[in-house]
Design a protein around this motif. Sequence first.
Motif, PDB file in Angstrom:
ATOM      1  N   VAL A  34       0.838  -1.209   0.000  1.00 42.18           N
ATOM      2  CA  VAL A  34       0.000   0.000   0.000  1.00 42.18           C
ATOM      3  C   VAL A  34       0.872   1.259   0.000  1.00 42.18           C
ATOM      4  O   VAL A  34       0.628   2.207  -0.758  1.00 42.18           O
ATOM      5  CB  VAL A  34      -0.944   0.003   1.221  1.00 42.18           C
ATOM      6  CG1 VAL A  34      -1.691   1.328   1.327  1.00 42.18           C
ATOM      7  CG2 VAL A  34      -1.918  -1.166   1.142  1.00 42.18           C
ATOM      8  N   PHE A  36       3.987   1.625  -0.981  1.00 43.77           N
ATOM      9  CA  PHE A  36       4.725   1.837  -2.234  1.00 43.77           C
ATOM     10  C   PHE A  36       3.788   2.317  -3.337  1.00 43.77           C
ATOM     11  O   PHE A  36       4.161   3.167  -4.152  1.00 43.77           O
ATOM     12  CB  PHE A  36       5.482   0.572  -2.671  1.00 43.77           C
ATOM     13  CG  PHE A  36       6.648   0.901  -3.569  1.00 43.77           C
ATOM     14  CD1 PHE A  36       7.904   1.152  -3.038  1.00 43.77           C
ATOM     15  CD2 PHE A  36       6.490   1.008  -4.951  1.00 43.77           C
ATOM     16  CE1 PHE A  36       8.981   1.499  -3.856  1.00 43.77           C
ATOM     17  CE2 PHE A  36       7.562   1.351  -5.773  1.00 43.77           C
ATOM     18  CZ  PHE A  36       8.808   1.591  -5.219  1.00 43.77           C
ATOM     19  N   ALA A  37       2.570   1.809  -3.346  1.00 46.02           N
ATOM     20  CA  ALA A  37       1.580   2.294  -4.325  1.00 46.02           C
ATOM     21  C   ALA A  37       1.302   3.774  -4.102  1.00 46.02           C
ATOM     22  O   ALA A  37       1.248   4.565  -5.055  1.00 46.02           O
ATOM     23  CB  ALA A  37       0.286   1.486  -4.209  1.00 46.02           C
ATOM     24  N   ALA A  38       1.170   4.166  -2.825  1.00 38.83           N
ATOM     25  CA  ALA A  38       0.855   5.566  -2.517  1.00 38.83           C
ATOM     26  C   ALA A  38       2.004   6.489  -2.900  1.00 38.83           C
ATOM     27  O   ALA A  38       1.799   7.546  -3.494  1.00 38.83           O
ATOM     28  CB  ALA A  38       0.530   5.714  -1.034  1.00 38.83           C
ATOM     29  N   GLY A  41       2.653   6.124  -6.899  1.00 41.34           N
ATOM     30  CA  GLY A  41       1.536   6.330  -7.816  1.00 41.34           C
ATOM     31  C   GLY A  41       1.232   5.099  -8.663  1.00 41.34           C
ATOM     32  O   GLY A  41       0.345   5.132  -9.514  1.00 41.34           O
ATOM     33  N   ASP A  42       1.941   4.007  -8.442  1.00 36.60           N
ATOM     34  CA  ASP A  42       1.668   2.782  -9.204  1.00 36.60           C
ATOM     35  C   ASP A  42       0.605   1.972  -8.474  1.00 36.60           C
ATOM     36  O   ASP A  42       0.915   1.167  -7.592  1.00 36.60           O
ATOM     37  CB  ASP A  42       2.939   1.966  -9.379  1.00 36.60           C
ATOM     38  CG  ASP A  42       2.684   0.682 -10.160  1.00 36.60           C
ATOM     39  OD1 ASP A  42       1.518   0.388 -10.499  1.00 36.60           O
ATOM     40  OD2 ASP A  42       3.667  -0.031 -10.437  1.00 36.60           O
ATOM     41  N   ILE A  43      -0.656   2.188  -8.879  1.00 35.87           N
ATOM     42  CA  ILE A  43      -1.768   1.539  -8.192  1.00 35.87           C
ATOM     43  C   ILE A  43      -2.311   0.334  -8.996  1.00 35.87           C
ATOM     44  O   ILE A  43      -3.496   0.003  -8.893  1.00 35.87           O
ATOM     45  CB  ILE A  43      -2.895   2.555  -7.877  1.00 35.87           C
ATOM     46  CG1 ILE A  43      -3.161   3.518  -9.029  1.00 35.87           C
ATOM     47  CG2 ILE A  43      -2.540   3.371  -6.652  1.00 35.87           C
ATOM     48  CD1 ILE A  43      -3.767   2.941 -10.244  1.00 35.87           C
ATOM     49  N   ASN A  44      -1.431  -0.319  -9.746  1.00 36.82           N
ATOM     50  CA  ASN A  44      -1.828  -1.541 -10.449  1.00 36.82           C
ATOM     51  C   ASN A  44      -2.417  -2.538  -9.434  1.00 36.82           C
ATOM     52  O   ASN A  44      -1.802  -2.809  -8.402  1.00 36.82           O
ATOM     53  CB  ASN A  44      -0.602  -2.132 -11.136  1.00 36.82           C
ATOM     54  CG  ASN A  44      -0.987  -3.198 -12.142  1.00 36.82           C
ATOM     55  OD1 ASN A  44      -1.734  -4.116 -11.813  1.00 36.82           O
ATOM     56  ND2 ASN A  44      -0.502  -3.072 -13.362  1.00 36.82           N
ATOM     57  N   PRO A  45      -3.620  -3.090  -9.746  1.00 35.96           N
ATOM     58  CA  PRO A  45      -4.257  -4.002  -8.784  1.00 35.96           C
ATOM     59  C   PRO A  45      -3.454  -5.273  -8.504  1.00 35.96           C
ATOM     60  O   PRO A  45      -3.691  -5.939  -7.493  1.00 35.96           O
ATOM     61  CB  PRO A  45      -5.614  -4.331  -9.439  1.00 35.96           C
ATOM     62  CG  PRO A  45      -5.515  -3.880 -10.858  1.00 35.96           C
ATOM     63  CD  PRO A  45      -4.485  -2.798 -10.908  1.00 35.96           C
ATOM     64  N   LEU A  48      -2.254  -4.813  -5.189  1.00 38.70           N
ATOM     65  CA  LEU A  48      -3.172  -4.315  -4.162  1.00 38.70           C
ATOM     66  C   LEU A  48      -4.405  -5.176  -3.936  1.00 38.70           C
ATOM     67  O   LEU A  48      -4.979  -5.160  -2.849  1.00 38.70           O
ATOM     68  CB  LEU A  48      -3.640  -2.894  -4.537  1.00 38.70           C
ATOM     69  CG  LEU A  48      -2.522  -1.839  -4.614  1.00 38.70           C
ATOM     70  CD1 LEU A  48      -3.032  -0.585  -5.297  1.00 38.70           C
ATOM     71  CD2 LEU A  48      -1.987  -1.519  -3.234  1.00 38.70           C
ATOM     72  N   ASP A  49      -4.830  -5.894  -4.960  1.00 42.47           N
ATOM     73  CA  ASP A  49      -6.118  -6.580  -4.895  1.00 42.47           C
ATOM     74  C   ASP A  49      -5.900  -8.094  -4.906  1.00 42.47           C
ATOM     75  O   ASP A  49      -5.532  -8.668  -5.929  1.00 42.47           O
ATOM     76  CB  ASP A  49      -6.953  -6.148  -6.106  1.00 42.47           C
ATOM     77  CG  ASP A  49      -8.332  -6.781  -6.117  1.00 42.47           C
ATOM     78  OD1 ASP A  49      -8.501  -7.872  -5.540  1.00 42.47           O
ATOM     79  OD2 ASP A  49      -9.226  -6.197  -6.743  1.00 42.47           O
ATOM     80  N   PHE A  52      -7.883  -9.966  -7.719  1.00 41.62           N
ATOM     81  CA  PHE A  52      -7.329  -9.717  -9.046  1.00 41.62           C
ATOM     82  C   PHE A  52      -6.016 -10.472  -9.221  1.00 41.62           C
ATOM     83  O   PHE A  52      -5.779 -11.129 -10.237  1.00 41.62           O
ATOM     84  CB  PHE A  52      -7.106  -8.210  -9.257  1.00 41.62           C
ATOM     85  CG  PHE A  52      -6.471  -7.885 -10.577  1.00 41.62           C
ATOM     86  CD1 PHE A  52      -7.244  -7.674 -11.709  1.00 41.62           C
ATOM     87  CD2 PHE A  52      -5.083  -7.810 -10.702  1.00 41.62           C
ATOM     88  CE1 PHE A  52      -6.654  -7.393 -12.936  1.00 41.62           C
ATOM     89  CE2 PHE A  52      -4.489  -7.537 -11.925  1.00 41.62           C
ATOM     90  CZ  PHE A  52      -5.270  -7.328 -13.045  1.00 41.62           C
TER      91      PHE A  52
END
Lengths: 163, 163
Positions: A34, A36-38, A41-45, A48-49, A52
């Motif tokens: 979470v 690193f995504a924040a 800006g790399d919010i590839n699922p 995160l999901d 998915f």
Amino acid sequence: MSDTLDTLENITYNEINEGDTATFIRTLSEDDLVLFAAVSGDINPLHLDPEFAANSIFKERIAHGMWSGALISAALATVMPGPGTVYLDQSLSFKRPVKLDDTLTVGLTVLRKEPRNRVVFKCEVTNQNNQKVVTGEAKVIAPTEKVSLYKPTLPKITIEAQN
Amino acid sequence: MSDTLDTLENITYNEINEGDTATFIRTLSEDDLVLFAAVSGDINPLHLDPEFAANSIFKERIAHGMWSGALISAALATVMPGPGTVYLDQSLSFKRPVKLDDTLTVGLTVLRKEPRNRVVFKCEVTNQNNQKVVTGEAKVIAPTEKVSLYKPTLPKITIEAQN
């Protein structure tokens, strides 16, 4: 004698020798995915999901590849050479995915010392099964003055529970 | 037609042409300094402590160099080629420091297409004064299937106020 748990002490250019090694170890947590995504800006699922990712070729969430790059930079900045290091160049080859609870070891080896305080390191990130995750080389300007810095305490970071 | 604000749509190997460009833009916040320190383990006070940084050669807090690397990886993973990209190699040359409120633009340019869906990109990160911050090259395996993914919503991240 400073307490090395509370301080960041550097290794100067003069103290560094060809073949010297250092390590830096981290284990991938859900929070890391979470954060690193924040911060990137790399919010590839895929990162995160869980659902998915379960249907992807990786079968589960994987770390952002550049998280391993961030660990290499942390090893150079905090362990060898440590504080005062100026980062010049980094090459990275991504070899295999990193999964939750994988423990990565960044291994740094001094390949050569160059004029003007330059040092070239071999960088290898391996997982707990001793598989290479990322390999590359780094070139830095090593510090010439010995310093021992306190380690700042990070503020508490809270991530809201999901679902 | 998908709403591109809510989706991540990729650009397949067949759709990519030499000379194509893409950009990805982020502004450095105080939170980014804390989050990158937390997720990488690089807690050098140069990135975290305003007083310490004021007495450094940089005169103020600067970003972790690899934050710019993380932005390049985010541009590749979410913009071009986007979802389905497999990261193979990245080179990075760090040219100048990044300070709070600097707005960085990652510029990607397709240098060449290679067999087996490989694509090589020139990567340039510039600041709001059009100064180069980081330059390098990336090699990826571009996706062959068109996909359009929803963008996951990140959980709320709270950073405790300091002092």
